[in-house]
Structure formats: C-alpha cells, structure tokens
Design a protein around this motif. Structure first.
Motif, PDB file in Angstrom:
ATOM      1  N   VAL A 152       0.898  -1.166   0.030  1.00 43.62           N
ATOM      2  CA  VAL A 152       0.066   0.190   0.078  1.00 43.62           C
ATOM      3  C   VAL A 152       0.751   1.207   0.076  1.00 43.62           C
ATOM      4  O   VAL A 152       0.487   1.935  -0.799  1.00 43.62           O
ATOM      5  CB  VAL A 152      -1.041   0.149   1.247  1.00 43.62           C
ATOM      6  N   ALA A 153       2.012   1.159   0.913  1.00 35.94           N
ATOM      7  CA  ALA A 153       2.980   2.456   1.115  1.00 35.94           C
ATOM      8  C   ALA A 153       3.418   2.679  -0.304  1.00 35.94           C
ATOM      9  O   ALA A 153       3.677   3.887  -0.924  1.00 35.94           O
ATOM     10  CB  ALA A 153       3.851   2.333   1.963  1.00 35.94           C
ATOM     11  N   SER A 154       4.117   1.685  -0.959  1.00 33.54           N
ATOM     12  CA  SER A 154       4.411   1.730  -2.427  1.00 33.54           C
ATOM     13  C   SER A 154       3.637   2.355  -3.218  1.00 33.54           C
ATOM     14  O   SER A 154       3.724   3.225  -4.284  1.00 33.54           O
ATOM     15  CB  SER A 154       4.966   0.443  -2.729  1.00 33.54           C
ATOM     16  N   LEU A 155       2.494   1.759  -3.429  1.00 36.41           N
ATOM     17  CA  LEU A 155       1.539   2.172  -4.341  1.00 36.41           C
ATOM     18  C   LEU A 155       1.058   3.657  -4.219  1.00 36.41           C
ATOM     19  O   LEU A 155       0.747   4.479  -4.892  1.00 36.41           O
ATOM     20  CB  LEU A 155       0.084   1.189  -4.536  1.00 36.41           C
ATOM     21  N   LYS A 156       1.037   3.958  -2.735  1.00 33.78           N
ATOM     22  CA  LYS A 156       0.549   5.420  -2.519  1.00 33.78           C
ATOM     23  C   LYS A 156       1.615   6.302  -3.046  1.00 33.78           C
ATOM     24  O   LYS A 156       1.452   7.351  -3.447  1.00 33.78           O
ATOM     25  CB  LYS A 156       0.233   5.411  -0.968  1.00 33.78           C
ATOM     26  N   GLN A 157       2.797   5.947  -2.805  1.00 33.97           N
ATOM     27  CA  GLN A 157       4.075   6.873  -3.309  1.00 33.97           C
ATOM     28  C   GLN A 157       4.057   7.012  -4.968  1.00 33.97           C
ATOM     29  O   GLN A 157       4.146   8.194  -5.452  1.00 33.97           O
ATOM     30  CB  GLN A 157       5.350   6.096  -3.058  1.00 33.97           C
ATOM     31  N   GLN A 158       3.443   5.977  -5.663  1.00 34.79           N
ATOM     32  CA  GLN A 158       3.457   5.826  -7.091  1.00 34.79           C
ATOM     33  C   GLN A 158       2.357   6.610  -7.552  1.00 34.79           C
ATOM     34  O   GLN A 158       2.510   7.412  -8.454  1.00 34.79           O
ATOM     35  CB  GLN A 158       3.215   4.402  -7.747  1.00 34.79           C
ATOM     36  N   LEU A 159       1.182   6.571  -6.485  1.00 31.64           N
ATOM     37  CA  LEU A 159      -0.014   7.405  -6.938  1.00 31.64           C
ATOM     38  C   LEU A 159       0.322   8.823  -6.812  1.00 31.64           C
ATOM     39  O   LEU A 159       0.030   9.690  -7.623  1.00 31.64           O
ATOM     40  CB  LEU A 159      -1.142   6.835  -6.083  1.00 31.64           C
ATOM     41  N   LYS A 160       1.023   9.113  -5.841  1.00 28.59           N
ATOM     42  CA  LYS A 160       1.300  10.551  -5.553  1.00 28.59           C
ATOM     43  C   LYS A 160       2.403  11.123  -6.639  1.00 28.59           C
ATOM     44  O   LYS A 160       2.105  12.113  -7.060  1.00 28.59           O
ATOM     45  CB  LYS A 160       1.988  10.767  -4.358  1.00 28.59           C
ATOM     46  N   ASP A 161       3.227  10.428  -7.263  1.00 23.80           N
ATOM     47  CA  ASP A 161       3.987  10.661  -8.219  1.00 23.80           C
ATOM     48  C   ASP A 161       3.401  11.041  -9.477  1.00 23.80           C
ATOM     49  O   ASP A 161       3.600  11.994 -10.211  1.00 23.80           O
ATOM     50  CB  ASP A 161       5.120   9.724  -8.279  1.00 23.80           C
ATOM     51  N   LEU A 162       2.142  10.125  -9.763  1.00 24.26           N
ATOM     52  CA  LEU A 162       1.432  10.573 -10.877  1.00 24.26           C
ATOM     53  C   LEU A 162       0.626  11.809 -10.710  1.00 24.26           C
ATOM     54  O   LEU A 162       0.432  12.277 -11.780  1.00 24.26           O
ATOM     55  CB  LEU A 162       0.736   9.175 -11.154  1.00 24.26           C
ATOM     56  N   ILE A 163      -0.057  11.870  -9.606  1.00 20.11           N
ATOM     57  CA  ILE A 163      -0.781  13.201  -9.330  1.00 20.11           C
ATOM     58  C   ILE A 163       0.166  14.147  -9.621  1.00 20.11           C
ATOM     59  O   ILE A 163      -0.470  15.294 -10.351  1.00 20.11           O
ATOM     60  CB  ILE A 163      -1.154  13.052  -8.089  1.00 20.11           C
ATOM     61  N   ASN A 164       1.322  14.185  -9.186  1.00 22.44           N
ATOM     62  CA  ASN A 164       2.163  15.333  -9.371  1.00 22.44           C
ATOM     63  C   ASN A 164       2.619  15.483 -10.869  1.00 22.44           C
ATOM     64  O   ASN A 164       2.440  16.471 -11.585  1.00 22.44           O
ATOM     65  CB  ASN A 164       3.504  15.121  -8.626  1.00 22.44           C
ATOM     66  N   GLN A 165       2.449  14.403 -11.499  1.00 23.16           N
ATOM     67  CA  GLN A 165       3.120  14.313 -12.961  1.00 23.16           C
ATOM     68  C   GLN A 165       2.050  14.906 -13.837  1.00 23.16           C
ATOM     69  O   GLN A 165       2.456  15.600 -14.806  1.00 23.16           O
ATOM     70  CB  GLN A 165       3.489  12.866 -13.477  1.00 23.16           C
ATOM     71  N   TYR A 166       0.841  14.702 -13.503  1.00 21.77           N
ATOM     72  CA  TYR A 166      -0.213  15.127 -14.284  1.00 21.77           C
ATOM     73  C   TYR A 166      -0.882  16.408 -13.848  1.00 21.77           C
ATOM     74  O   TYR A 166      -1.984  16.743 -14.289  1.00 21.77           O
ATOM     75  CB  TYR A 166      -1.327  14.025 -14.366  1.00 21.77           C
ATOM     76  N   HIS A 167      -0.385  16.900 -12.679  1.00 23.58           N
ATOM     77  CA  HIS A 167      -0.866  18.238 -12.267  1.00 23.58           C
ATOM     78  C   HIS A 167      -2.222  18.149 -11.796  1.00 23.58           C
ATOM     79  O   HIS A 167      -3.063  19.139 -12.047  1.00 23.58           O
ATOM     80  CB  HIS A 167      -0.684  19.301 -13.207  1.00 23.58           C
ATOM     81  N   ASP A 168      -2.537  17.235 -10.993  1.00 19.07           N
ATOM     82  CA  ASP A 168      -3.845  16.846 -10.620  1.00 19.07           C
ATOM     83  C   ASP A 168      -4.063  17.606  -8.983  1.00 19.07           C
ATOM     84  O   ASP A 168      -4.005  16.873  -8.298  1.00 19.07           O
ATOM     85  CB  ASP A 168      -4.476  15.595 -10.645  1.00 19.07           C
ATOM     86  N   ASP A 169      -4.110  18.929  -9.255  1.00 20.36           N
ATOM     87  CA  ASP A 169      -4.302  19.458  -7.699  1.00 20.36           C
ATOM     88  C   ASP A 169      -5.525  19.168  -6.827  1.00 20.36           C
ATOM     89  O   ASP A 169      -5.326  19.087  -5.676  1.00 20.36           O
ATOM     90  CB  ASP A 169      -4.548  21.026  -7.856  1.00 20.36           C
ATOM     91  N   GLU A 170      -6.571  18.961  -7.361  1.00 21.03           N
ATOM     92  CA  GLU A 170      -7.725  18.621  -6.672  1.00 21.03           C
ATOM     93  C   GLU A 170      -7.337  17.033  -6.019  1.00 21.03           C
ATOM     94  O   GLU A 170      -7.845  16.967  -4.798  1.00 21.03           O
ATOM     95  CB  GLU A 170      -8.806  18.258  -7.506  1.00 21.03           C
ATOM     96  N   ALA A 171      -7.077  16.232  -6.792  1.00 20.98           N
ATOM     97  CA  ALA A 171      -6.523  14.822  -6.194  1.00 20.98           C
ATOM     98  C   ALA A 171      -5.351  14.987  -5.088  1.00 20.98           C
ATOM     99  O   ALA A 171      -5.445  14.607  -4.165  1.00 20.98           O
ATOM    100  CB  ALA A 171      -6.057  14.136  -7.125  1.00 20.98           C
TER     101      ALA A 171
END
Length: 513
Positions: free
Chosen positions: A484-503
């Motif tokens: 879960v921790a690993s996937l959350k970090q990957q998720l956060k990286d993608l949120i940053n990559q795609y500039h999804d401020d709401e998420a």
C-alpha cells in the motif's frame, strides 16, 4: 534491343512510382464507438458474439490487452482523444449540457491540418459544442444522436434529418466524404459511432438476432459488495436501475415524440411487432425476484449485442471500401471505444467505476508494413496516448503540453523498457445519474489502488492476477502495508506528474489527519 530498353525503362518507372507511393504520408482512420465492452468482442475471447470485422483489424495488426481510459465517461473520453490531456487539464470532467468542451484549445486535428492533412469528423461528437474549424469537414448529430432517422449538423450549422439507421447513415456519410475529398492530400477521419450507447435500439434486420441464445450470468452478477462502500451505494444495477419500458421496451410508448416518434411507419411497425412479443412473454410469465432480474439481464444482452452487430457489420463495410479503393496499404485503421462497459458484472450496466470492465477499453490497430499482423500488446496504453500516436504517425511532433506518449515506437520495436508501468485514473461525476462516488487511483499490471472520496470515503486495493473480478478489497490487511505504501507513493508521483491539484489536496489532507 530497343524493346528491352523500353521494358527496363517501364520497370524502373513502376519501381519509382511504388517508392514514391510508399513515401506518402499515411491516411489515418479512427473508428470510435460508444460504450462498447471488450467482453463483447471475439478478438478478446468473448463467447457472447462474433465480431469478425473488428477481429480482422486485430488479426491484420495489433490488439492491445491493457488499454485504459483516464475517466470512464463519454464526453470526457472524446475530449481526451482530441487533446491528449486529462480531464482536469482539458476542462471536461463530466457529461453536462452546461459544461461544453472548449474547442478553441489545441486538438490533434488542427496540428494535422498544418501538416497538409485533410481532416474530418463524421458521427457522434457529444461535446455540447460544434467542431468548428478544428476539422476541415464534419457532420455530427446533436448531443447523443438518435438511432433511427437521426438529425445531423454540418459546417454551415444546417440541421438535416437523414432516413435510416444511424450506424448505416454514419457509414454512408463517411463514404460520401471519402469519395469527394482532395486526393492530393493524406486524410485523417474520425468516425464517431453511437452504438452501443443506451438504450440499445437494434437495427430492424438485427431484431431477435440472439433470441435463441441463453447467456450465462457473470460469476459476480449477485455481488454483495462486501468491503466496497462505493460499489454498494451506486445506482446502476440491472435489478433496480434498468427500466422495463425505456431500456427493455416492454410496453414501450410508440407514440412518444422521442426515439420512436421519429421512426417511419414501416420502422415502427417492425419494431413494435418484435417488442410486442417480448412484452407478451413478460406478461404471461409474471416474473418476480431473481427470475425477473435474470429475465431483464437476458433481454439487456440481446438488445446490446444486436446493436453491436450492426456496428461490426459497418466496420466491415468500411474495411471493404478501403480495399476496393486501393487505400488499404497506406491507411492506418484504429478501432477503440470511448470506454468499457458492464455486461452484468457486479450486477451492473453502464461504466464510471475504475474497475476493469469500465476502465479497460477495446483497442485494435492496423498499420500495413509497420505493425506485424497478429501482434498482441500487453503494455498499458492510456487514452491520453491516442493524440500523440496519431501525430507521430503523421510525422508531427507532439506539443509539450500533451500528457500522453506515442505508442507507435512500441509497435515498431517491441521495446517497452521505458514505457509506463502504471496508469492514473480520476472520475468526477456525482450524484447524477448513477450515484458513483468520485475517485482517483493507480493501476499497474498486477495491482489497483483506488481512493474514493465524497459520499464514499475509503481506499480499495486489488490484486488483479489473483482476483481479476475485483471482489476482495485487500486494503485493510496488515500484510499489505508495504505494498500500500509503495502504491501510494506511485500514485502521488502520478498526481504530481499530471498536475491534478484536486486529487493532491485530498491525498495530502489524509496525511495531515
């Protein structure tokens, strides 16, 4: 001697002409359907029906096993096709008449026009605006369009009603444009299909095509949604949400001004004759409980697949047109749906959720001389990749603002070392019409992590290899804490990559709490 020289000269001319033809920029034909489930395509192993023409594209080119959408909804998916950008960037997050797509923004067709491509969009558009100068030519139905005798709007903003079944009408309009295009230019044409959108009105010739078939219930048709709050509180079940009159045509009101009122007497009589038999069967058997919901499922499948039958048949007509007009070898053909669809899985119809049947979309592609026939691609493709791939095929450099990547190199080299290892998803539309909680998440080839927010405030985790039907939420199991921790970090990286401020705000708020 002279004769030999003439023969040799003629041969050299032919070889030169062939070389020149091979150097021509390829034509690009995109067939984009609506709500067409990969589970209903025989190339994907479906036993529900045969789709020989979609299968032909896959057989002569490539089939993509893990093509995903960023937001499983009709209008947002079209906006992503055009822009190569996520919903929060292109501005279209939901299906809403009061929220039209801004066609003034950068779309792939304008970039192709600058490269001397002749462009057109014919068929379903559904973006609450008109294509304008984004395409050289267009003919689109208002809003969703109608299955019978549909209205179409053209570049002069003139609305005309065209007699016939919409899938046939779209095919004929496409042929008319192809017959009269500027043949000195390569073309890029999008054919937007209405099929297989609700409420699944088959062509007259396809009525009853599956009446002799009994479809097996999906294994999770009677899902109890244990451990999945959002799945439990939706409103999209065959049982409670699917309407007998509107969806299944039981005692339909054929005098109404909508989809039946526009039929010719001959069309209406044929349609009524078939569904009167369905209504009679329903009345005589007086279904209740599970018997009723299973009866509804059978007729849903018959209508949905009968509608898909016309779609596949018309794709065959399009492929035949290319063959007959010498266009096959220099035309890239792409078939995709705007998203996936539920065919009874979890007891549902519709789409929206990040679960597989909705997030995954069919995608097949033929490119003679470039894609080896019979290619199967397992790497994750996302619909933000469609626009840059189309541009790449045309020899146009994708602008830096496009968030996707061309998957053409994957097909040319087969090297996926530097390709994405995870896909990002974000769905917004709540509460209407199906009460699906907004959510975002990450999908890898093995795992899926979803963050629901709004009315369903919860995380879900699935192992897609062990649990492809996504029935067991693993998120709260302590043994999965590192995963879960690993996937959350990957998720956060993608949120940053795609500039999804709401998420990101939702994600970071949880950390603070």
């Amino acid at each position: 001697m002279i004769r030999s020289i003439l023969v040799l000269s003629s041969l050299l001319c032919c070889l030169t002409l062939t070389a020149q033809q091979n150097k021509k920029a390829p034509n690009i034909l995109i067939i984009f359907s609506d709500d067409h489930a990969y589970q209903a395509i025989s190339a994907y192993g479906s036993k529900l029906m045969q789709t020989p023409n979609i299968d032909r594209i896959a057989r002569e080119g490539a089939i993509f096993q893990n093509a995903c959408v960023t937001n499983s909804l009709c209008a947002p998916s079209r906006a992503t096709l055009l822009t190569g950008k996520y919903s929060h960037i292109n501005g279209l997050k939901v299906n809403n008449i009061s929220n039209p797509f801004d066609i003034r923004q950068e779309v792939f067709s304008r970039l192709l026009k600058q490269k001397n491509y002749q462009t057109s969009w014919i068929g379903k558009w559904h973006l609450q605006t008109l294509p304008g100068d984004a395409f050289d030519y267009w003919q689109v139905p208002p809003d969703q369009g109608q299955y019978y005798n549909p209205d179409f709007i053209g570049p002069k903003n003139d609305t005309v009603r065209l007699k016939g079944y919409i899938t046939d009408v779209i095919t004929q309009l496409s042929f008319d444009w192809l017959d009269h295009r500027d043949t000195s230019k390569p073309f890029c044409m999008v054919i937007g299909e209405k099929a297989t959108h609700r409420s699944w009105l088959p062509d007259i010739q396809d009525l009853g095509a599956f009446d002799d078939k009994q479809f097996p219930l999906p294994a999770n048709f009677y899902d109890d949604y244990k451990g999945r709050l959002a799945a439990k509180n939706q409103d999209m079940t065959v049982d409670k949400t699917m309407l007998l009159d509107y969806d299944l045509k039981v005692h339909a009101n054929y005098s109404e001004r909508g989809m039946y009122g526009r039929m010719t007497p001959e069309q209406r009589n044929a349609f009524k004759a078939y569904y009167d038999k369905v209504s009679k069967d329903f009345d005589e058997r007086q279904y209740k409980g599970k018997a009723l919901v299973e009866w509804k499922y059978q007729h849903y499948m018959r209508d949905y697949l009968s509608t898909a039958r016309s779609l596949d048949r018309n794709i065959g007509k399009i492929l035949d047109y290319l063959d007959k007009n010498g266009l096959t070898q220099n035309t890239v053909v792409i078939y995709a749906s705007d998203q996936g669809f539920y065919l009874g899985e979890h007891g549902w119809f519709d789409k929206r959720f990040m679960y597989e049947e909705s997030m995954k979309t069919p995608l097949v592609m033929r490119y003679p001389g470039v894609i080896k026939p019979g290619t199967s691609v397992n790497d994750m493709i996302v619909n933000i990749d469609f626009a840059p791939t189309i541009l790449n095929i045309a020899g146009v450099t994708a602008p830096a603002s496009i968030q996707g990547n061309s998957f053409l190199p994957l097909l040319q080299t087969g090297n996926s070392k530097d390709w994405r290892k995870a896909a990002y998803y974000h769905y917004y539309e709540y509460p209407e019409p199906h009460r699906v909680s907004p959510h975002f998440g990450i999908r890898t080839l093995q795992y899926k992590l979803i963050r629901f927010y709004g009315p369903a405030d919860a995380w879900e985790l699935y192992d897609l290899k062990k649990d492809p039907a996504e029935m067991k939420n693993l998120y709260t199991e302590k043994k999965n804490s590192r995963l879960v921790a690993s996937l959350k970090q990957q998720l956060k990286d993608l949120i940053n990559q795609y500039h999804d401020d709401e998420a990101m705000k939702i994600f970071e708020q949880e950390v603070k709490d």
